[in-house]
Design a protein around this motif. Structure first.
Motif, PDB file in Angstrom:
ATOM      1  N   ASP A 194       0.838  -1.196   0.000  1.00 52.04           N
ATOM      2  CA  ASP A 194       0.000   0.000   0.000  1.00 52.04           C
ATOM      3  C   ASP A 194       0.876   1.249   0.000  1.00 52.04           C
ATOM      4  N   HIS A 195       0.460   2.263  -0.759  1.00 55.38           N
ATOM      5  CA  HIS A 195       1.246   3.475  -0.857  1.00 55.38           C
ATOM      6  C   HIS A 195       0.353   4.637  -1.283  1.00 55.38           C
ATOM      7  N   ARG A 196       0.873   5.835  -1.128  1.00 53.28           N
ATOM      8  CA  ARG A 196       0.154   7.047  -1.521  1.00 53.28           C
ATOM      9  C   ARG A 196       1.090   7.923  -2.343  1.00 53.28           C
ATOM     10  N   ILE A 197       0.601   8.387  -3.498  1.00 52.71           N
ATOM     11  CA  ILE A 197       1.355   9.270  -4.387  1.00 52.71           C
ATOM     12  C   ILE A 197       0.856  10.693  -4.190  1.00 52.71           C
ATOM     13  N   THR A 198       1.770  11.632  -3.986  1.00 49.96           N
ATOM     14  CA  THR A 198       1.396  13.037  -3.779  1.00 49.96           C
ATOM     15  C   THR A 198       2.340  13.921  -4.585  1.00 49.96           C
ATOM     16  N   CYS A 199       1.802  15.006  -5.135  1.00 49.32           N
ATOM     17  CA  CYS A 199       2.603  16.027  -5.806  1.00 49.32           C
ATOM     18  C   CYS A 199       1.927  17.372  -5.556  1.00 49.32           C
ATOM     19  N   PRO A 200       2.528  18.483  -5.956  1.00 49.50           N
ATOM     20  CA  PRO A 200       1.897  19.785  -5.682  1.00 49.50           C
ATOM     21  C   PRO A 200       0.503  19.931  -6.264  1.00 49.50           C
ATOM     22  N   GLY A 202      -1.837  17.517  -6.520  1.00 49.50           N
ATOM     23  CA  GLY A 202      -2.851  16.607  -6.011  1.00 49.50           C
ATOM     24  C   GLY A 202      -2.273  15.267  -5.616  1.00 49.50           C
ATOM     25  N   THR A 203      -3.153  14.265  -5.529  1.00 50.98           N
ATOM     26  CA  THR A 203      -2.750  12.932  -5.125  1.00 50.98           C
ATOM     27  C   THR A 203      -3.133  11.922  -6.199  1.00 50.98           C
ATOM     28  N   GLY A 204      -2.441  10.786  -6.188  1.00 53.88           N
ATOM     29  CA  GLY A 204      -2.719   9.732  -7.149  1.00 53.88           C
ATOM     30  C   GLY A 204      -1.826   9.824  -8.379  1.00 53.88           C
ATOM     31  N   VAL A 205      -1.730   8.701  -9.086  1.00 53.71           N
ATOM     32  CA  VAL A 205      -0.871   8.625 -10.262  1.00 53.71           C
ATOM     33  C   VAL A 205      -1.276   9.648 -11.316  1.00 53.71           C
ATOM     34  N   GLU A 206      -2.582   9.841 -11.504  1.00 50.62           N
ATOM     35  CA  GLU A 206      -3.058  10.725 -12.563  1.00 50.62           C
ATOM     36  C   GLU A 206      -2.588  12.167 -12.381  1.00 50.62           C
ATOM     37  N   ALA A 207      -2.299  12.541 -11.154  1.00 45.01           N
ATOM     38  CA  ALA A 207      -1.889  13.922 -10.886  1.00 45.01           C
ATOM     39  C   ALA A 207      -0.476  14.215 -11.359  1.00 45.01           C
ATOM     40  N   VAL A 218       6.181   9.424  -2.507  1.00 45.52           N
ATOM     41  CA  VAL A 218       5.562   8.108  -2.402  1.00 45.52           C
ATOM     42  C   VAL A 218       5.685   7.680  -0.955  1.00 45.52           C
ATOM     43  N   THR A 219       4.556   7.464  -0.309  1.00 43.72           N
ATOM     44  CA  THR A 219       4.545   7.044   1.090  1.00 43.72           C
ATOM     45  C   THR A 219       4.071   5.604   1.173  1.00 43.72           C
ATOM     46  N   GLY A 220       4.901   4.766   1.796  1.00 42.33           N
ATOM     47  CA  GLY A 220       4.557   3.362   1.967  1.00 42.33           C
ATOM     48  C   GLY A 220       4.340   3.039   3.431  1.00 42.33           C
ATOM     49  N   ASP A 221       4.634   1.824   3.802  1.00 48.60           N
ATOM     50  CA  ASP A 221       4.411   1.347   5.162  1.00 48.60           C
ATOM     51  C   ASP A 221       5.561   1.802   6.060  1.00 48.60           C
ATOM     52  N   GLY A 222       5.426   2.997   6.638  1.00 54.15           N
ATOM     53  CA  GLY A 222       6.419   3.512   7.563  1.00 54.15           C
ATOM     54  C   GLY A 222       7.555   4.272   6.918  1.00 54.15           C
ATOM     55  N   TRP A 223       7.464   4.573   5.608  1.00 50.15           N
ATOM     56  CA  TRP A 223       8.542   5.280   4.931  1.00 50.15           C
ATOM     57  C   TRP A 223       7.976   6.206   3.858  1.00 50.15           C
ATOM     58  N   THR A 224       8.778   7.180   3.475  1.00 50.77           N
ATOM     59  CA  THR A 224       8.430   8.085   2.377  1.00 50.77           C
ATOM     60  C   THR A 224       9.657   8.318   1.510  1.00 50.77           C
ATOM     61  N   LEU A 225       9.435   8.322   0.205  1.00 51.09           N
ATOM     62  CA  LEU A 225      10.435   8.742  -0.765  1.00 51.09           C
ATOM     63  C   LEU A 225       9.942  10.034  -1.409  1.00 51.09           C
ATOM     64  N   PRO A 238       9.063  15.213 -17.733  1.00 50.53           N
ATOM     65  CA  PRO A 238       7.889  14.670 -17.030  1.00 50.53           C
ATOM     66  C   PRO A 238       8.278  13.494 -16.141  1.00 50.53           C
ATOM     67  N   TRP A 239       7.437  13.221 -15.165  1.00 55.22           N
ATOM     68  CA  TRP A 239       7.628  12.069 -14.281  1.00 55.22           C
ATOM     69  C   TRP A 239       6.934  10.848 -14.866  1.00 55.22           C
ATOM     70  N   PHE A 240       7.562   9.703 -14.678  1.00 53.49           N
ATOM     71  CA  PHE A 240       6.940   8.419 -14.981  1.00 53.49           C
ATOM     72  C   PHE A 240       6.625   7.734 -13.653  1.00 53.49           C
ATOM     73  N   VAL A 241       5.364   7.387 -13.446  1.00 55.88           N
ATOM     74  CA  VAL A 241       4.955   6.727 -12.202  1.00 55.88           C
ATOM     75  C   VAL A 241       4.051   5.549 -12.564  1.00 55.88           C
ATOM     76  N   ARG A 242       4.425   4.372 -12.104  1.00 56.10           N
ATOM     77  CA  ARG A 242       3.592   3.191 -12.351  1.00 56.10           C
ATOM     78  C   ARG A 242       3.313   2.493 -11.039  1.00 56.10           C
ATOM     79  N   THR A 243       2.041   2.190 -10.814  1.00 54.45           N
ATOM     80  CA  THR A 243       1.637   1.474  -9.610  1.00 54.45           C
ATOM     81  C   THR A 243       0.939   0.157  -9.939  1.00 54.45           C
ATOM     82  N   ARG A 244       0.569  -0.038 -11.188  1.00 46.48           N
ATOM     83  CA  ARG A 244      -0.040  -1.307 -11.589  1.00 46.48           C
ATOM     84  C   ARG A 244       1.069  -2.336 -11.812  1.00 46.48           C
TER      85      ARG A 244
END
Length: 294
Positions: A194-200, A202-207, A218-225, A238-244
C-alpha cells in the motif's frame, strides 16, 4: 534498427558473489550500497545500481530483480532505447508488434573513479551496444547527507555525452506509440504494498504521471520517498509513475518525441531523493525542495 527476434531467455540468476560494491554511509550507518561493476546477464542490460537503499531506521526502500520485472535494478539510469540499443533491459517495444526479445541489450561499464568516499561516489562510465560500439560516455555523481533526525537525502546526478560522430536518438516506448510508456532515465524500483502518491497538484498517479512537477512523494508502510527535480533541465522532464503490477518512479528524458543528441553534445540531469522514516507532508516536501534543488 535491425530486428532480430529471439526466444525469451531462461530466467537470469542473481549476481554472483564478489560484485564490486561501494557503500554510502551517514553517522556510521550504511544507507545505500552501490554495485558499480555488477555481474549480470546480458538480458538485463548490465549497469551499476543502488540496492539496498535504506532509511535511517534500516527499512529497505528498493527492490532488485523482482519476479515481476527482473531487469529492474534498484536505483539506476535505465534508458529504453539509444540509437536502437536497449539500456533498460528485458524486451524492446516494436511498433506494430509490441514487446519482443531482441539481441540489442547494451551495457554501462565503469571506467574510472574520480572520488570514492563515505558520502560521495563519483565515476565515469561508457555506454556500449551489444557488439561493443561506444555510444555514450557518462560522468555520474552520487552523494548523501542528513536531512533531519529521521531522513537523509540522496543526490543522483549524471551527464551523458554523445561519443559517436552522428546524431543519437534517445527514445521511450511512448515515442513508438505505446501510450503512457514514457520511461527512460533515472528510475527507482520501490517495494510493493500500500502506498500514496502526492505532488503539488494533487494525489494519485493521474496527478503526476506524464506531467512536470518540482517534486513528488511516495509514502509506503512507515517510509516516504520524496523525489525532487533538482536542476532546471530535470524540472522540464515529465515524471513516470507506475503502480499497476509494480511500484516504479522515474524522471523521463523523453516521452512521445525522441531526444536528439548531436555529436559531442551533452545532457545533464539531477534528482535528489529524500528517504524518510514516516510521512512527509506537503509543506515539508516544499521546504525540502526549496533547500535541496539548485
Amino acid at each position: 534498427m535491425t530486428i532480430l527476434l529471439r526466444n525469451r531467455p531462461t530466467r537470469p540468476e542473481a549476481p554472483v558473489t564478489g560484485d564490486a560494491t561501494a557503500v554510502l554511509r551517514l553517522a556510521d550507518r550504511a544507507v545505500a550500497e552501490y554495485a558499480w561493476r555488477p555481474d549480470l546477464p546480458v538480458a538485463l542490460s548490465p549497469r551499476p545500481y543502488l540496492h539496498p537503499v535504506r532509511t535511517l531506521a534500516g527499512t529497505t526502500v528498493t527492490e532488485l530483480m523482482p519476479d515481476s520485472h527482473r531487469h529492474h535494478l534498484g536505483v539506476s539510469v535505465a534508458v529504453a532505447e539509444v540509437d536502437g540499443a536497449n539500456f533498460w533491459g528485458g524486451r524492446t517495444f516494436i511498433p506494430g508488434h509490441g514487446p519482443a526479445w531482441l539481441d540489442n541489450q547494451g551495457t554501462q561499464e565503469h571506467v574510472r573513479w574520480v572520488r570514492r568516499a563515505d558520502t560521495q561516489l563519483r565515476h565515469t562510465l561508457r555506454w556500449t551496444s551489444i557488439d561493443g560500439r561506444p555510444l555514450l560516455t557518462e560522468r555520474r555523481d552520487l552523494s548523501c547527507r542528513l536531512a533531519g533526525p529521521d531522513a537523509w537525502a540522496l543526490s543522483y546526478g549524471f551527464t551523458l555525452t554523445n561519443a559517436t560522430d552522428r546524431q543519437l536518438p534517445i527514445r521511450s516506448p511512448a515515442a513508438h506509440g505505446r501510450t503512457g510508456a514514457g520511461y527512460g532515465g533515472f528510475f527507482w524500483r520501490a517495494p510493493a504494498g500500500d502506498h500514496r502518491i502526492t505532488c503539488p497538484d494533487g494525489t494519485g498517479v493521474e496527478a503526476v504521471h506524464g506531467r512536470r512537477a518540482p517534486w513528488l512523494s511516495v509514502t509506503g508502510d512507515g517510509w516516504t520517498l520524496l523525489f525532487i527535480a533538482a536542476n532546471p533541465e530535470t524540472r522540464d522532464d515529465p515524471w513516470f509513475v507506475r503502480t499497476r503490477d509494480y511500484l516504479g518512479i522515474g524522471s523521463a528524458l523523453t516521452w512521445e518525441q525522441p531526444l536528439l543528441l548531436a555529436p559531442g553534445a551533452t545532457l545533464t540531469r539531477r534528482v535528489v531523493t529524500v528517504i524518510a522514516d514516516g510521512a512527509v507532508d506537503v509543506d515539508q516536501a516544499a521546504a525540502y525542495t526549496a533547500e535541496l534543488a539548485s
